[in-house]
Structures are given as structure tokens and as C-alpha cells.
Design an enzyme around this catalytic site. Sequence first.
Site, mmCIF file in Angstrom:
data_model
loop_
_atom_site.group_PDB
_atom_site.id
_atom_site.type_symbol
_atom_site.label_atom_id
_atom_site.label_comp_id
_atom_site.label_asym_id
_atom_site.label_seq_id
_atom_site.Cartn_x
_atom_site.Cartn_y
_atom_site.Cartn_z
ATOM 1 N N SER A 21 0.812 -1.229 0.000
ATOM 2 C CA SER A 21 0.000 0.000 0.000
ATOM 3 C C SER A 21 0.841 1.273 0.000
ATOM 4 O O SER A 21 0.290 2.371 0.067
ATOM 5 C CB SER A 21 -0.967 -0.005 1.189
ATOM 6 O OG SER A 21 -0.252 -0.089 2.396
ATOM 7 N N ASN A 109 -1.745 -2.029 13.242
ATOM 8 C CA ASN A 109 -3.192 -1.792 13.286
ATOM 9 C C ASN A 109 -3.544 -0.531 14.081
ATOM 10 O O ASN A 109 -4.358 0.283 13.631
ATOM 11 C CB ASN A 109 -3.924 -3.008 13.867
ATOM 12 C CG ASN A 109 -3.758 -4.236 12.994
ATOM 13 O OD1 ASN A 109 -3.203 -4.141 11.889
ATOM 14 N ND2 ASN A 109 -4.203 -5.380 13.473
ATOM 15 N N THR A 154 -40.108 28.158 -8.063
ATOM 16 C CA THR A 154 -40.377 26.793 -7.586
ATOM 17 C C THR A 154 -40.736 26.025 -8.844
ATOM 18 O O THR A 154 -41.315 26.593 -9.785
ATOM 19 C CB THR A 154 -41.552 26.727 -6.595
ATOM 20 O OG1 THR A 154 -42.723 27.217 -7.247
ATOM 21 C CG2 THR A 154 -41.291 27.561 -5.347
ATOM 22 N N HIS A 155 -40.364 24.760 -8.890
ATOM 23 C CA HIS A 155 -40.554 23.955 -10.106
ATOM 24 C C HIS A 155 -39.889 24.619 -11.316
ATOM 25 O O HIS A 155 -40.305 24.399 -12.446
ATOM 26 C CB HIS A 155 -42.042 23.730 -10.410
ATOM 27 C CG HIS A 155 -42.842 23.293 -9.217
ATOM 28 N ND1 HIS A 155 -43.084 21.968 -8.918
ATOM 29 C CD2 HIS A 155 -43.421 24.005 -8.223
ATOM 30 C CE1 HIS A 155 -43.801 21.894 -7.809
ATOM 31 N NE2 HIS A 155 -44.015 23.117 -7.352
ATOM 32 N N SER A 276 -15.693 27.005 -27.232
ATOM 33 C CA SER A 276 -15.825 25.735 -27.933
ATOM 34 C C SER A 276 -14.810 25.689 -29.061
ATOM 35 O O SER A 276 -14.482 26.717 -29.654
ATOM 36 C CB SER A 276 -17.245 25.628 -28.506
ATOM 37 O OG SER A 276 -17.256 24.819 -29.661
ATOM 38 N N LYS A 282 -19.341 30.470 -28.407
ATOM 39 C CA LYS A 282 -19.649 29.809 -27.139
ATOM 40 C C LYS A 282 -18.866 30.366 -25.955
ATOM 41 O O LYS A 282 -17.722 30.800 -26.065
ATOM 42 C CB LYS A 282 -19.353 28.312 -27.249
ATOM 43 C CG LYS A 282 -20.327 27.597 -28.133
ATOM 44 C CD LYS A 282 -21.692 27.441 -27.480
ATOM 45 C CE LYS A 282 -21.731 26.169 -26.672
ATOM 46 N NZ LYS A 282 -23.023 26.036 -25.994
ATOM 47 N N GLU A 289 -19.815 23.478 -14.016
ATOM 48 C CA GLU A 289 -20.048 22.072 -14.351
ATOM 49 C C GLU A 289 -19.032 21.169 -13.663
ATOM 50 O O GLU A 289 -19.343 20.032 -13.290
ATOM 51 C CB GLU A 289 -20.016 21.895 -15.868
ATOM 52 C CG GLU A 289 -21.244 22.531 -16.523
ATOM 53 C CD GLU A 289 -21.113 22.737 -18.018
ATOM 54 O OE1 GLU A 289 -22.048 23.281 -18.611
ATOM 55 O OE2 GLU A 289 -20.074 22.375 -18.599
ATOM 56 N N GLN A 321 -7.456 -1.632 4.094
ATOM 57 C CA GLN A 321 -6.427 -0.862 3.400
ATOM 58 C C GLN A 321 -7.043 -0.014 2.273
ATOM 59 O O GLN A 321 -6.447 0.942 1.827
ATOM 60 C CB GLN A 321 -5.396 -1.838 2.838
ATOM 61 C CG GLN A 321 -4.196 -1.211 2.233
ATOM 62 C CD GLN A 321 -3.056 -2.202 2.117
ATOM 63 O OE1 GLN A 321 -2.363 -2.460 3.080
ATOM 64 N NE2 GLN A 321 -2.871 -2.780 0.937
ATOM 65 N N LYS A 324 -8.192 4.468 2.604
ATOM 66 C CA LYS A 324 -7.566 5.788 2.452
ATOM 67 C C LYS A 324 -7.840 6.452 1.112
ATOM 68 O O LYS A 324 -8.081 7.660 1.050
ATOM 69 C CB LYS A 324 -6.061 5.676 2.700
ATOM 70 C CG LYS A 324 -5.736 5.518 4.175
ATOM 71 C CD LYS A 324 -4.317 5.064 4.382
ATOM 72 C CE LYS A 324 -4.242 3.986 5.429
ATOM 73 N NZ LYS A 324 -4.749 2.664 4.980
#
Length: 458
Positions: A21, A109, A154-155, A276, A282, A289, A321, A324
Site C-alpha cells: 500500500s 493496526n 419553484t418547479h 468551444s 460559445k 459544471e 487498506q 484511504k
Amino acid sequence: MWGGRYEGTGPDELFRAANDSLPIDWRIVQQDIRGSIAWAGALCACGVLSTSEHGQLVDALEALSEEAKTIPHPPVESGAEDVHTWVEQKLVEKLGSLGKKLHTGRSRNDQVATDFRLWTRDAVAEVRRVTVSVAKALATKAEAHSTDAFPAYTHLQPAQPVPFGHWCLAYVEMLERDVLRLDGALSRINVSPLGSGALAGTGYAIDREALAKELGFASASRNSLDAVSDRDFAVETLSVLSQLAVHLSRLAEDLIIYTSDEFRLVRLDDGVTSGSSLMPQKRNPDSLEVIRGACGSILGAQVSLLVTMKGLPLAYNKDMQFDKKPVFEAVDLTLVVLRLAERTISGMTLNADRAKVRASAGYANATDVADLLVAAGVPFREAHDRVGQLVRRAEKLGTPIESLDEKDLSELVPELDVASIRKLTVENVLSRRSAKGGSSPACVLAEAKAALLRLESL
Ligand code: ARG
């Protein structure tokens, strides 16, 4: 390291590649050395090491800490199985058989559980610090836009106007709760497993509470089996990061919508957008994102660790192990997106004129007309119905409610005098909602100032 019991030629290459590891746990090398220095002190205090042996070990470990800082990549050529083995190997190189004394009464351990808690503690502190910075950036925007009308949805349909600052402060609230959750997680991370041995505790007369204090832990763990075999502190950390990531993702999604050409309510600065390769016009909100996308990996990390832990018998198992990597990745990603969020928020500008137009459109003052009817003694449900008809009429004529002519108004809402309806401009509507937590500009300004003060002391 454990060769005594074995006869053969050592582990199979294939097995080693899967079992080692070091490539991952190299990141906790400083924590391992710090824990080792503390352990040497505990062994000296109970007479296992002489003062001079203790001094030599500490000097060698401190030198090793400096040496490790100069090694950028995991030193896999050392052949060490993991970071704990690497540190021990180096100590033996430097000090000969004295180096072999340090592992007395200790197991990898309790060692790895200690190192991982030390690392996670620092990581949580850093995430907390940057989260507060993002909240400050939002509260600063809120203070600057306490009067600028903005369409709230809303919505995703126009609902009621609020100042843009009110939207900013909604996310400040979420981030502040995330900070409190980080603090809660920290209190459970900050317990020392060191001195729990492999699973059964240690037979040496170690003062575990003193050892815990030495490493900055609030206390020593109460049960050795639990201390070496649970990773709930890491799961809890990932859970808090997941919630934080979900908040950032929703903020990103809101802004992706608000910055789109259809909405044009908010503009990002050039530095966090990209163009773009094909379409010259663009200007894409990639920073947002990335923030929204990172959320998937962070949530995935939490699921990954939970599934690793599910069904493991006590105590330590090698499956652990795999604890992490998800934590390292989620913390790294969280810090990246937090910093990106701070930068994106600080640089964005509100298109205040258009926001005001949109906040006034869509009959966003319909609820306020109903409230006027209620004040004139009409039961709310009836008022709701009558204003619905008013909206239908206005929609047919293509006009806002407050501009309907007198004839229509007195026919549908005869209880109201026309002047009071004419006054339902977006500014007047905004200032009405002044009960605690509401969106009047006065409330928003006061809350923004209060938030900035609170965040200063967080
Ligand atoms: N590399 C191991 C881990 O990260 C360290 C603990 C190994 N313990 C053991 N008994 N093999 O989990």
C-alpha cells in the site's frame, strides 16, 4: 517484517503488487513519524527505552521527517510494503538494532488508525477553512445585492421576487451547517487509538491519555477492538463532504441556469468559462459544471468506503487498506471545488436590470394581491381563486396585474381600491416580507451583515 514464521522465498510478486500500500499511504508518512515520536516517548516513560535510546530515536525520526519531505513520490524502490514498514526500515538503516525496538507493544493496526485520524483531522480543518471563505464570498455578494430584485422559482417556474442577496444567503446557511457538521465529525475523529495494539490493547504500562494529549487528541479510545477496526470517523467525514458537495452542486446548477442565454440573470467572468473548439460564439460555464460533476465522485467515495466496511468481522482485515484512497480523493476534490466556487462567486456579476424585469414578470405579485384581499376580509382560499381569474384575464390581455384597467379590476376584486393594486410594483412587493427569515431588503441587509460577523468568528 514478519518473515520469522516463513520458510520460503518471500511473497509472490503478483501478491506483493496487490498487497503493498506504499503508493497510497505514502501520504501519511509525516503522521506516521509524528505518531512514532510520541510512541517512543511513551516507551521511555514506562522504562522500555532508556533516555539515551529515546533521544537517538527521536533525532533519527526528526531527520527522517525532513528526508521524507524531499521525496515527492512514494519510494516503491525501497521494497517496503507500506509506509509503516518504510519508516521502520529507515530507522533500522540509521540506528541498527535500536531501530527495531520502536515497535515494542505497538501494531500496524493501532498505528495506521492513528496516522489516518491525524491526517483526516488536518484535512477537515482545511476543508472547514475554505468552506468559511466560500460562505464569506456569498455573504459579501448578499450585502451588495440586498435590494436588487431577482426572480425566485419553484418547479423552475417564476414564483415570487426576492432580492438576489436572499438567494446568496440561502447558500450561506447551508454552508454554515456544513461547517457545524465538520466540527461534529472532528470531535469523533479526534480520539487516539494508539496503544490499542493489534486488537487487545498493550501489555506495557503506557499512559495512553498522556500519549493522546501528546498527539493533540482530545482523549484515548476506550475499547481496543473498536479502536483498530472501525473507520466510522472516515465514513462520517465522507458523509459531511458529500452533503457539502451536494450543496455546492445545487449552487452550481442554479448558476448554470441563471447564466444561460435564455435566463441571462448572472454573468460569469471570462476566467472561469471556456469556449468551444467548433462554435466561435460559445462561452460555457465549465467551472460550474466541474463543481456539479465533482459531486458524483465525492458521493462515490462515501459509498465505496461504506461498502468496504460492510460485513467485515472484527477486528482488522486487509480490506480496510482500501479506506484511504476514497478519503484522499474526496478531500482533494472537495478542496478544488471549494476554491473554484469561491473564485466563481467572487467574479460573477448580477444583470440587475434584466433580473428586475424578470422578477416583475410572470405574475410574481399575484400572492400579494391575494394578501390585499385577505386584509379586506376575504378568506384566503377565495382570494386565491379570484386572483387566479385576475391572472387569467391579465394573461389574455398580455399585461401585468397592476396595469389592468379599472373596469377589470373592479369587476374581479371590487374590495380593493385600484391605487393599492397599482402600488404592487416589485420594490413594494419585496419590502412586505419582513418577518424573520423573510426576503425584504431590510431583512436581507441585516442578515448579510450578521452572517459576515458570524463567519468572521467561525
Ligand atoms: N497498510 C495497512 C493498512 O493500510 C496497515 C495495517 C496493516 N496491518 C496488518 N495487520 N496487516 O491498512
